[in-house]
Motif scaffolding. Structure first.
Motif, PDB file in Angstrom:
ATOM      1  N   LEU A 113     -84.866  44.306   1.835  1.00 49.50           N
ATOM      2  CA  LEU A 113     -85.189  44.001   0.607  1.00 49.50           C
ATOM      3  C   LEU A 113     -85.224  42.391   0.485  1.00 49.50           C
ATOM      4  O   LEU A 113     -86.034  41.885  -0.378  1.00 49.50           O
ATOM      5  N   PHE A 114     -84.468  41.703   1.227  1.00 48.51           N
ATOM      6  CA  PHE A 114     -84.555  40.212   1.370  1.00 48.51           C
ATOM      7  C   PHE A 114     -85.740  39.627   1.773  1.00 48.51           C
ATOM      8  O   PHE A 114     -86.243  38.564   1.605  1.00 48.51           O
ATOM      9  N   LEU A 115     -86.689  40.545   2.623  1.00 53.81           N
ATOM     10  CA  LEU A 115     -87.946  40.252   2.986  1.00 53.81           C
ATOM     11  C   LEU A 115     -88.698  39.677   2.033  1.00 53.81           C
ATOM     12  O   LEU A 115     -89.677  38.719   1.971  1.00 53.81           O
ATOM     13  N   LEU A 116     -88.703  40.206   0.629  1.00 47.31           N
ATOM     14  CA  LEU A 116     -89.470  40.176  -0.297  1.00 47.31           C
ATOM     15  C   LEU A 116     -88.984  38.828  -1.093  1.00 47.31           C
ATOM     16  O   LEU A 116     -89.880  38.320  -1.957  1.00 47.31           O
ATOM     17  N   LYS A 117     -88.003  38.108  -0.735  1.00 47.84           N
ATOM     18  CA  LYS A 117     -87.639  36.818  -1.170  1.00 47.84           C
ATOM     19  C   LYS A 117     -88.701  35.870  -0.834  1.00 47.84           C
ATOM     20  O   LYS A 117     -89.123  35.119  -1.845  1.00 47.84           O
ATOM     21  N   HIS A 118     -89.357  35.740   0.107  1.00 52.95           N
ATOM     22  CA  HIS A 118     -90.249  34.922   0.330  1.00 52.95           C
ATOM     23  C   HIS A 118     -91.939  35.464   0.886  1.00 52.95           C
ATOM     24  O   HIS A 118     -92.658  34.667   1.507  1.00 52.95           O
ATOM     25  N   THR A 119     -91.784  36.986   0.953  1.00 50.73           N
ATOM     26  CA  THR A 119     -93.257  37.399   1.711  1.00 50.73           C
ATOM     27  C   THR A 119     -93.620  38.414   0.582  1.00 50.73           C
ATOM     28  O   THR A 119     -92.992  39.382   0.077  1.00 50.73           O
ATOM     29  N   PRO A 120     -94.744  38.268  -0.089  1.00 54.10           N
ATOM     30  CA  PRO A 120     -95.326  39.336  -1.121  1.00 54.10           C
ATOM     31  C   PRO A 120     -95.421  40.603  -0.575  1.00 54.10           C
ATOM     32  O   PRO A 120     -95.472  40.734   0.669  1.00 54.10           O
ATOM     33  N   LEU A 121     -95.244  41.609  -1.413  1.00 50.35           N
ATOM     34  CA  LEU A 121     -95.000  43.064  -1.117  1.00 50.35           C
ATOM     35  C   LEU A 121     -96.181  43.551  -0.171  1.00 50.35           C
ATOM     36  O   LEU A 121     -96.234  44.341   0.677  1.00 50.35           O
ATOM     37  N   GLU A 122     -97.452  43.091  -0.726  1.00 48.07           N
ATOM     38  CA  GLU A 122     -98.544  43.499  -0.254  1.00 48.07           C
ATOM     39  C   GLU A 122     -99.102  42.859   1.316  1.00 48.07           C
ATOM     40  O   GLU A 122     -99.723  43.421   1.869  1.00 48.07           O
ATOM     41  N   GLN A 123     -98.028  41.991   1.552  1.00 50.72           N
ATOM     42  CA  GLN A 123     -98.322  41.129   2.862  1.00 50.72           C
ATOM     43  C   GLN A 123     -97.208  41.662   3.942  1.00 50.72           C
ATOM     44  O   GLN A 123     -97.041  41.331   4.914  1.00 50.72           O
ATOM     45  N   LEU A 124     -96.303  42.509   3.373  1.00 46.12           N
ATOM     46  CA  LEU A 124     -95.245  43.039   4.241  1.00 46.12           C
ATOM     47  C   LEU A 124     -95.746  43.717   5.477  1.00 46.12           C
ATOM     48  O   LEU A 124     -96.817  44.623   5.181  1.00 46.12           O
ATOM     49  N   ASP A 125     -95.010  43.766   6.608  1.00 45.85           N
ATOM     50  CA  ASP A 125     -95.473  44.763   7.634  1.00 45.85           C
ATOM     51  C   ASP A 125     -95.588  46.218   7.372  1.00 45.85           C
ATOM     52  O   ASP A 125     -94.350  46.657   6.699  1.00 45.85           O
ATOM     53  N   ARG A 126     -96.290  47.038   7.551  1.00 49.42           N
ATOM     54  CA  ARG A 126     -96.253  48.347   7.207  1.00 49.42           C
ATOM     55  C   ARG A 126     -95.148  49.155   7.976  1.00 49.42           C
ATOM     56  O   ARG A 126     -94.804  50.233   7.185  1.00 49.42           O
ATOM     57  N   LYS A 127     -94.481  48.641   8.507  1.00 47.97           N
ATOM     58  CA  LYS A 127     -93.399  49.582   9.173  1.00 47.97           C
ATOM     59  C   LYS A 127     -92.164  49.583   8.423  1.00 47.97           C
ATOM     60  O   LYS A 127     -91.317  50.311   8.443  1.00 47.97           O
TER      61      LYS A 127
END
Length: 266
Positions: free
Chosen positions: A155-169
């Protein structure tokens, strides 16, 4: 029967629909009028391989029908444009019938679940507990499993990365399937828009046949075949002669080289 392009022949697709888990019993005429209304099927029934295959069968048939009856339509160009529009709509959760099912736009409940602006470390998110973290992750179509620490990190990944750019894994497995299904639906609906008149005509013909006896249906079928043969003969009689060449003994324009030879001899 398609009656040489006058109607769609959806009987196989109709049988596939009424015998599926996502389908329901209805008259063929009713199916013709509603098969494109996929929004009436619940998402829990649509997010399956069986439904995806059914949609692909519809798309395959409609595409084939278009190639045969409207050869001037550039279907590849239509689909390329749709694909581009779809990607943006899906990322923003704006695909008709799949609103907020994509990976970008969050509903109000998703936004209020966990506001990451108030959290500066993974450890702070861990304090929310496993259930709250799972709720926040699944609301964004992300995987909700793992330990509390793993959920918090995800969940913390979304702190600095937009959801649409998140790794598909990091996304739940079902999300990719839903996207594929939604794209096929969009393509199918677009072809249905182009073939709207044919669909209406097919439905009216199906409703009419419900009131006919077997003998009347056979007579109508024979009449359609005779009419189609007549139209075919008329087309054969229309000779293509854009250069207005003289007609030969066989009733066809003489070859252009022969015409030029006659001109030179003169």
């Amino acid at each position: 029967m398609e009656a040489f392009g006058r109607y769609l022949d959806l009987h196989e697709l109709y049988n596939e629909f009424i015998n599926s888990k996502f389908g329901s019993l209805m008259e063929y005429s009713a199916y013709v009028g509603t098969f494109a209304q996929t929004e009436k099927i619940s998402h829990s029934l649509k997010a399956t391989r069986q439904y995806k295959e059914y949609l692909e069968h519809i798309l395959e048939y409609l595409t084939s029908f278009m190639y045969r009856t409207e050869p001037l339509q550039d279907i590849d160009k239509i689909f390329t444009k749709l694909q581009s529009e779809f990607e943006e709509q899906w990322a923003n959760g704006e695909v008709p019938g799949w609103e907020n099912k994509g990976t970008g736009k969050k509903s109000e409940s998703q936004e209020s679940a966990v506001d990451l602006d108030y959290y500066n470390t993974v450890e702070e998110l861990v304090e929310l507990g496993p259930e709250k973290l799972k709720e926040a992750l699944t609301a964004r179509a992300l995987k909700g499993g793992g330990t509390v620490q793993q959920r918090a990190k995800r969940l913390f990944l979304l702190k600095h990365t937009p959801l649409e750019q998140l790794d598909r894994k990091h996304f739940a497995k079902g999300d990719d399937l839903k996207k594929e299904i939604a794209l096929v639906e969009v393509k199918m609906k677009r072809l249905c828009e182009i073939l709207d008149e044919v669909i209406v005509r097919t439905k009216e013909n199906a409703e009419k046949k419900l009131t006919l006896t077997y003998e009347e249906m056979e007579a109508e079928r024979e009449e359609e075949e005779v009419q189609a043969d007549s139209e075919s003969d008329e087309e054969d009689q229309q000779i293509y002669n854009p250069l207005k060449l003289p007609m030969g003994w066989d009733g066809k324009p003489i070859p252009y080289w022969l015409y030029k030879l006659h001109v030179l001899v003169r």
